[in-house]
Motif scaffolding. Sequence first.
Motif, short mmCIF file in Angstrom:
data_model
loop_
_atom_site.label_atom_id
_atom_site.label_comp_id
_atom_site.label_asym_id
_atom_site.label_seq_id
_atom_site.Cartn_x
_atom_site.Cartn_y
_atom_site.Cartn_z
N GLU A 116 0.86 -1.18 0.00
CA GLU A 116 0.00 0.00 0.00
C GLU A 116 0.89 1.24 0.00
OE1 GLU A 116 -3.85 1.81 0.20
OE2 GLU A 116 -3.32 -0.28 -0.08
N ASP A 117 0.67 2.12 -0.95
CA ASP A 117 1.44 3.36 -0.99
C ASP A 117 1.10 4.21 0.24
OD1 ASP A 117 2.68 2.75 -3.41
OD2 ASP A 117 1.05 3.66 -4.58
N LYS A 118 2.11 4.85 0.78
CA LYS A 118 1.92 5.67 1.98
C LYS A 118 0.87 6.75 1.75
CE LYS A 118 6.58 4.83 3.66
NZ LYS A 118 7.89 5.39 3.95
N GLU A 119 0.81 7.28 0.52
CA GLU A 119 -0.17 8.33 0.22
C GLU A 119 -1.60 7.83 0.30
OE1 GLU A 119 2.14 7.35 -2.89
OE2 GLU A 119 3.32 8.11 -1.24
N ASN A 120 -1.82 6.52 0.17
CA ASN A 120 -3.16 5.94 0.16
C ASN A 120 -3.61 5.43 1.53
OD1 ASN A 120 -3.28 6.44 -2.60
ND2 ASN A 120 -2.54 4.40 -3.11
N LEU A 121 -2.79 5.60 2.55
CA LEU A 121 -3.16 5.12 3.87
C LEU A 121 -4.33 5.93 4.43
CD1 LEU A 121 0.37 4.68 5.48
CD2 LEU A 121 -1.15 2.87 4.65
N PRO A 122 -5.27 5.28 5.08
CA PRO A 122 -6.38 6.02 5.67
C PRO A 122 -5.88 6.93 6.81
CG PRO A 122 -6.55 3.68 6.20
CD PRO A 122 -5.38 3.84 5.29
N LYS A 123 -6.51 8.07 6.93
CA LYS A 123 -6.11 9.05 7.95
C LYS A 123 -6.11 8.45 9.36
CE LYS A 123 -6.07 12.77 5.15
NZ LYS A 123 -5.30 12.25 4.07
#
Length: 148
Positions: A116-123
Motif C-alpha cells: 500500500e502506498d503511503k499516500e493511500n493510507l487512511p487518515k
Amino acid sequence: MEALVRCARMKDKDKLVAFLEKANLGTEGVEAAIDYFLILEDEDERIQATIGIEPLGAYGLLRSLAMTQKLSENDLLFLFEQMLKLAREKKFESLYLATNKRSALSLFSVLGFDREDKENLPKGLFASEHVKHIMNVDNSLFMRLKLE
C-alpha cells in the motif's frame, strides 16, 4: 510441539511484555490492547509466539510479531489464521502492517497482503505512534489486507 493459541488476558501482561522486550520490540500500548493480542504457548504455558493488533477505528495495525526459533511454519500459519479470525470478529475493514524488512514481503504476500502506498493510507492510521515513527524510517513500507 503441542501448541495452543489463545487471546491474551490481563494476567498475561507481564509475561507478554517480557517476551516482547526479549525480542527488542516496543511494549507501549500492550496493556490497553491486551485483548487484541494472541499468544501461542507450548504445553508448559511458555510463550512461543505472539502477534497483536492495534485497533484504529475500522482498521487494525499488526504489531509485535515475535516468535522463538522453535516455532514451526505450521505453528506460524496457525497463529496467522487465528489472527485473521480475531480481526474479523473485531469487525475491522482492513488490516495493515508496517515494516522496513523486505524479507517480510513474501510471507505477508502469501497471506494475502498487498503493498500500500503511503499516500493511500487512511487518515485513521496516523493516530498510531508506531505509524508516525515508521513514516520516518528509511525503506519502510506498508501492506494491507482487506477483510470485507
